[in-house]
Design an enzyme around this catalytic site. Structure first.
Site, PDB file in Angstrom:
ATOM      1  N   HIS A   1     -32.045  49.300  31.649  1.00 25.49           N
ATOM      2  CA  HIS A   1     -32.468  48.759  30.247  1.00 25.49           C
ATOM      3  C   HIS A   1     -31.199  48.404  29.468  1.00 25.49           C
ATOM      4  O   HIS A   1     -31.151  47.410  29.072  1.00 25.49           O
ATOM      5  CB  HIS A   1     -33.638  49.845  29.843  1.00 25.49           C
ATOM      6  CG  HIS A   1     -33.926  49.574  28.559  1.00 25.49           C
ATOM      7  ND1 HIS A   1     -35.308  49.116  28.421  1.00 25.49           N
ATOM      8  CD2 HIS A   1     -33.546  49.645  27.294  1.00 25.49           C
ATOM      9  CE1 HIS A   1     -35.541  48.958  27.103  1.00 25.49           C
ATOM     10  NE2 HIS A   1     -34.405  49.262  26.429  1.00 25.49           N
ATOM     11  N   GLU A   2     -30.625  49.570  29.247  1.00 23.50           N
ATOM     12  CA  GLU A   2     -29.275  49.215  28.424  1.00 23.50           C
ATOM     13  C   GLU A   2     -28.418  48.112  28.922  1.00 23.50           C
ATOM     14  O   GLU A   2     -28.139  47.237  28.094  1.00 23.50           O
ATOM     15  CB  GLU A   2     -28.448  50.440  28.156  1.00 23.50           C
ATOM     16  CG  GLU A   2     -29.273  51.550  27.608  1.00 23.50           C
ATOM     17  CD  GLU A   2     -29.974  51.176  26.404  1.00 23.50           C
ATOM     18  OE1 GLU A   2     -29.520  50.359  25.595  1.00 23.50           O
ATOM     19  OE2 GLU A   2     -31.176  51.697  25.812  1.00 23.50           O
ATOM     20  N   HIS A  61     -29.934  44.784  27.815  1.00 25.13           N
ATOM     21  CA  HIS A  61     -29.541  44.409  26.361  1.00 25.13           C
ATOM     22  C   HIS A  61     -27.984  43.942  26.370  1.00 25.13           C
ATOM     23  O   HIS A  61     -27.494  43.218  25.498  1.00 25.13           O
ATOM     24  CB  HIS A  61     -29.411  45.880  25.639  1.00 25.13           C
ATOM     25  CG  HIS A  61     -30.664  46.103  24.864  1.00 25.13           C
ATOM     26  ND1 HIS A  61     -31.727  45.566  24.270  1.00 25.13           N
ATOM     27  CD2 HIS A  61     -31.409  47.411  25.331  1.00 25.13           C
ATOM     28  CE1 HIS A  61     -32.780  45.845  23.870  1.00 25.13           C
ATOM     29  NE2 HIS A  61     -33.017  47.277  24.459  1.00 25.13           N
TER      30      HIS A  61
HETATM   31 ZN   LIG Z   1     -34.243  48.577  24.384  1.00 25.67          ZN
END
Ligand SMILES: [Zn+2]
Length: 326
Positions: free
Chosen positions: A264-265, A268
């Site tokens: 997830h990170e 980003h």
């Molecule tokens: Zn997020």
């Protein structure tokens, strides 16, 4: 070939100087959540507040306002320049509604809230966090009033994350989802259940860490332009497209926690590392909205990380790194 307008050069100097200050704050914020010793909390709170008000003063000065207004009337600007100026003028008008004192108070309260949240998490006691949260909500309400709004106070705050979006647009959207989700959930509950027990064995911390780093490298995350560290709550922060930091946490009894947070990170971070370097500190060098940001992280986490192809590739590496013990 068109020369850069001298007014635009001045605009770059001021805007990028404010960005230098904001990115320096972000470095301190990153340290606050990763390595800062607990006794450093109070001093860090004031350092961040001072920097926030310095950047605010630069971006709300009458000189900067006049500069933006005259630039917005110039015909001979490149399209990218016009776009930067239009966004900065928008930000200027919004920022000018907040006093430097308010910006400082908000920054102090944000740090206080974070420290209270850490303490509450350690003690597993919401009441430790509740008073700070109440103060923060009161300040956010005040911010909405200062910004001003036509229909709903939250519209004023939403605009910081999704320009132009309103409660009136979002409510029907969520209502539609609310109607569609329960029947899907019922179907899932009624179907044959799949065990995720394999994720809940003992996975040594260091091995999990190394596996996460390997996944990030294969995703294309550039470790020459970033690094991963531990924090209480995983996050991504950026000081330039060439320095994008991510954090994770590891639960030795839950492999999924580290893995999904890493992917997830990483999603980003890939978005931030992909922003144009030549637009440093300018609107066109910044994320366009939180929705787009989150779409990148969720795409990696849910569409790729939870996909069959991902696991066909990673399964043998995972099972050889973590041989079945049970
Ligand atoms: Zn997020």
């Amino acid at each position: 070939m068109q020369d850069t307008n001298p007014l635009y050069t001045t605009y770059l100097t001021v805007t990028q100087k404010a960005a230098d200050i904001n990115y320096a704050s972000a470095v301190l914020g990153w340290d606050q959540e990763t390595y800062m010793p607990p006794k450093g909390a109070e001093a860090r709170g004031r350092q961040l507040a001072t920097l926030a008000s310095m950047a605010h003063q630069l971006l709300t000065g009458t000189y900067y306002g006049a500069l933006l207004h005259s630039l917005s009337e110039q015909e001979y600007l490149f399209d990218t320049e016009k776009s930067n100026v239009a966004h900065s003028l928008d930000d200027y008008e919004k920022n000018s509604k907040l006093s430097p004192e308010f910006v400082e108070e908000m920054s102090m309260q944000t740090s206080e809230c974070f420290n209270a949240w850490i303490a509450a998490r350690k003690q597993n006691d919401f009441s430790v966090f509740a008073p700070s949260l109440a103060k923060m909500i009161a300040l956010k309400r005040k911010q909405a009033e200062l910004y001003g709004y036509t229909c709903h106070p939250y519209d004023a705050l939403l605009d910081d994350y999704e320009k132009g979006i309103t409660v009136a647009t979002l409510d029907p959207l969520f209502q539609g989802i609310k109607e569609q989700l329960p029947p899907i959930l019922d179907k899932i509950k009624a179907a044959k259940q799949v065990s995720n027990g394999c994720f809940h064995q003992h996975f040594p911390k260091e091995k999990q860490w190394n596996f996460g780093i390997d996944v990030l490298k294969r995703m294309g995350y550039d470790f020459e332009a970033g690094r991963q560290d531990y924090s209480e709550h995983p996050f991504t922060t950026s000081f330039a497209a060439t320095d994008v930091r991510i954090t994770t946490r590891v639960d030795e009894n839950n492999f999924a926690s580290m893995l999904w947070s890493c992917i997830h990170e990483g999603g980003h971070a890939l978005y931030e590392q992909g922003l144009p370097e030549n637009q440093y500190g300018l609107p066109l060098g910044s994320p366009v909205s939180l929705g787009i940001h989150e779409s990148q992280s969720r795409f990696w986490e849910n569409c790729i990380g939870r996909g069959r192809a991902f696991w066909e590739f990673f399964l043998s590496a995972t099972t050889s790194l973590f041989p079945r013990t049970a």
